[in-house]
Design a protein around this motif. Structure first.
Motif, PDB file in Angstrom:
ATOM      1  N   UNK A 125       0.834  -1.205   0.000  1.00 30.47           N
ATOM      2  CA  UNK A 125       0.000   0.000   0.000  1.00 30.47           C
ATOM      3  C   UNK A 125       0.868   1.254   0.000  1.00 30.47           C
ATOM      4  N   UNK A 126       2.139   1.122   0.356  1.00 31.92           N
ATOM      5  CA  UNK A 126       3.061   2.261   0.321  1.00 31.92           C
ATOM      6  C   UNK A 126       3.665   2.470  -1.070  1.00 31.92           C
ATOM      7  N   UNK A 127       3.494   1.474  -1.962  1.00 34.23           N
ATOM      8  CA  UNK A 127       4.025   1.586  -3.317  1.00 34.23           C
ATOM      9  C   UNK A 127       5.537   1.671  -3.337  1.00 34.23           C
ATOM     10  N   UNK A 128       6.058   2.496  -4.245  1.00 35.42           N
ATOM     11  CA  UNK A 128       7.498   2.772  -4.310  1.00 35.42           C
ATOM     12  C   UNK A 128       7.729   4.002  -3.436  1.00 35.42           C
ATOM     13  N   UNK A 129       8.059   3.811  -2.163  1.00 37.24           N
ATOM     14  CA  UNK A 129       7.915   4.889  -1.178  1.00 37.24           C
ATOM     15  C   UNK A 129       8.913   6.025  -1.341  1.00 37.24           C
ATOM     16  N   UNK A 130       8.433   7.228  -1.061  1.00 40.53           N
ATOM     17  CA  UNK A 130       9.305   8.407  -1.026  1.00 40.53           C
ATOM     18  C   UNK A 130       9.675   8.758   0.408  1.00 40.53           C
ATOM     19  N   UNK A 137       1.458   6.354   9.076  1.00 40.69           N
ATOM     20  CA  UNK A 137       0.763   7.563   8.641  1.00 40.69           C
ATOM     21  C   UNK A 137       1.247   8.067   7.282  1.00 40.69           C
ATOM     22  N   UNK A 138       2.153   7.317   6.638  1.00 43.95           N
ATOM     23  CA  UNK A 138       2.563   7.660   5.272  1.00 43.95           C
ATOM     24  C   UNK A 138       1.508   7.148   4.299  1.00 43.95           C
ATOM     25  N   UNK A 139       1.030   8.019   3.393  1.00 41.13           N
ATOM     26  CA  UNK A 139      -0.087   7.673   2.512  1.00 41.13           C
ATOM     27  C   UNK A 139       0.330   6.879   1.284  1.00 41.13           C
ATOM     28  N   UNK A 140       1.600   6.803   1.013  1.00 40.16           N
ATOM     29  CA  UNK A 140       2.052   5.947  -0.077  1.00 40.16           C
ATOM     30  C   UNK A 140       2.277   6.656  -1.400  1.00 40.16           C
ATOM     31  N   UNK A 141       2.900   5.917  -2.321  1.00 41.69           N
ATOM     32  CA  UNK A 141       3.256   6.424  -3.648  1.00 41.69           C
ATOM     33  C   UNK A 141       3.016   5.274  -4.635  1.00 41.69           C
ATOM     34  N   UNK A 142       1.752   5.149  -5.048  1.00 41.95           N
ATOM     35  CA  UNK A 142       1.318   3.982  -5.821  1.00 41.95           C
ATOM     36  C   UNK A 142       0.857   4.395  -7.212  1.00 41.95           C
ATOM     37  N   UNK A 143       1.264   3.635  -8.217  1.00 45.98           N
ATOM     38  CA  UNK A 143       0.771   3.815  -9.585  1.00 45.98           C
ATOM     39  C   UNK A 143      -0.556   3.077  -9.702  1.00 45.98           C
ATOM     40  N   UNK A 144      -1.657   3.820  -9.789  1.00 46.69           N
ATOM     41  CA  UNK A 144      -2.989   3.222  -9.763  1.00 46.69           C
ATOM     42  C   UNK A 144      -3.350   2.482 -11.046  1.00 46.69           C
TER      43      UNK A 144
END
Length: 319
Positions: A125-130, A137-144
């Motif tokens: 859910x965090x994707x490729x995190x920044x 509480x990190x909202x993530x970096x996801x390619x939808x």
């Protein structure tokens, strides 16, 4: 944890014949729980739970969670979903359905029963995190719309559904975000890095590293992961999560490959291939919340866990 902590409790584990699910079923039985293992056997295996079938407290049911299920239980662990890229990209539409429709069906069942329900979410859910390491509480970096989105976005939507059921209906929920987990009963051909490296090393095949090998992962042994899940389920209704469960030890893919080669005694060469689209460059959990709430942190070092896993793979798959 006492052996009879769950005595008489009826617990359902969806995806119970899978890698994680089978270990969870074992631990619940050891507590004295009655366990209903639900699986459609797409990635799960009857062999993973064969040793449990003689236990009078254990029952299996072939069922796909994208269809409603009507049973009577006290707690639900919702683990059903293919979790490796090879499997979840095989039928991406069905993967999304499993996460979303499966969550709706299991939440509907839990609402009818007023049963506590735990969602096995994922670090994806965090994707490729920044942000590194990744806190809850990190909202993530996801390619939808990428090739991994069926899993990443499916799990994100499932989390949304869990929290909306909690807010709207007062349902007692738990959401855990599982980071890379490994151990005995992993599928040998699931494409995950630990099983890939071990199988390639034991067969004397080249060790395949995608990219330059500098990308990192954090590996949690399955026993530690299950212990964290059980402790979280035991907490009060005010603790909903999401909660990171994983090992904060961080290793590059090259470091992992070198460990596997050393522990297997293999002379397999290392080869590099192109990094898949949207593959995260780094992954490491911030487990401060789990440590504070559960008095939990991983106990099994990577070398020890790998040795146990290699022994399983050597006995089970290599003649």
């Amino acid at each position: 944890m006492t052996a009879l902590r769950g005595y008489g409790k009826r617990v359902m584990v969806t995806g119970g014949a899978g890698f994680l699910g089978s270990h969870l079923c074992e631990r619940l039985l050891a507590r004295g729980c009655e366990v209903l293992c639900v699986d459609n056997y797409f990635t799960g295996s009857r062999q993973n739970v064969a040793h449990l079938l003689d236990n009078r407290l254990f029952e299996t049911m072939r069922h796909d969670v994208t269809f409603p299920l009507y049973v009577e239980v006290d707690e639900i662990y919702n683990l059903a979903c293919p979790a490796s890229p090879v499997h979840y990209q095989h039928d991406p539409v069905q993967t999304t359905k499993t996460s979303v429709h499966g969550a709706i069906n299991m939440l509907g069942l839990a609402k009818r029963l007023n049963a506590k329900i735990l969602q096995a979410s994922t670090s994806e859910v965090y994707g490729d995190p920044s942000v590194h390491p990744q806190p809850e509480d990190y909202w993530g970096h996801v390619n939808a719309i990428g090739p991994r989105a069926c899993y990443d976005e499916g799990k994100r939507c499932a989390e949304t559904l869990f929290f909306d059921y909690h807010r709207q209906h007062g349902l007692p929920i738990k959401v855990v975000r599982i980071f890379n987990t490994y151990g005995p009963r992993m599928h040998p051909n699931d494409g995950r890095v630990v099983s890939n490296f071990i199988m390639q090393a034991l067969r004397g095949e080249p060790i395949t590293i995608y990219g330059d090998g500098s990308q990192t992962r954090s590996f949690c042994y399955v026993d530690d992961l299950v212990e964290g899940m059980l402790r979280f389920m035991d907490t009060g209704a005010e603790h909903t999560g999401p909660l990171n469960i994983g090992n904060p030890g961080e290793f590059t893919m090259l470091e992992l490959a070198e460990k596997v080669l050393r522990l297997t005694g293999s002379s397999s060469p290392i080869v590099h291939k192109e990094l898949p689209q949207d593959d995260p460059k780094q992954r490491r959990p911030d487990i401060a919340r789990a440590k504070a709430l559960l008095d939990w942190e991983p106990q099994v070092p990577l070398d020890e866990g790998l040795a146990r896993t290699i022994a399983y793979f050597r006995q089970r798959f290599v003649t």
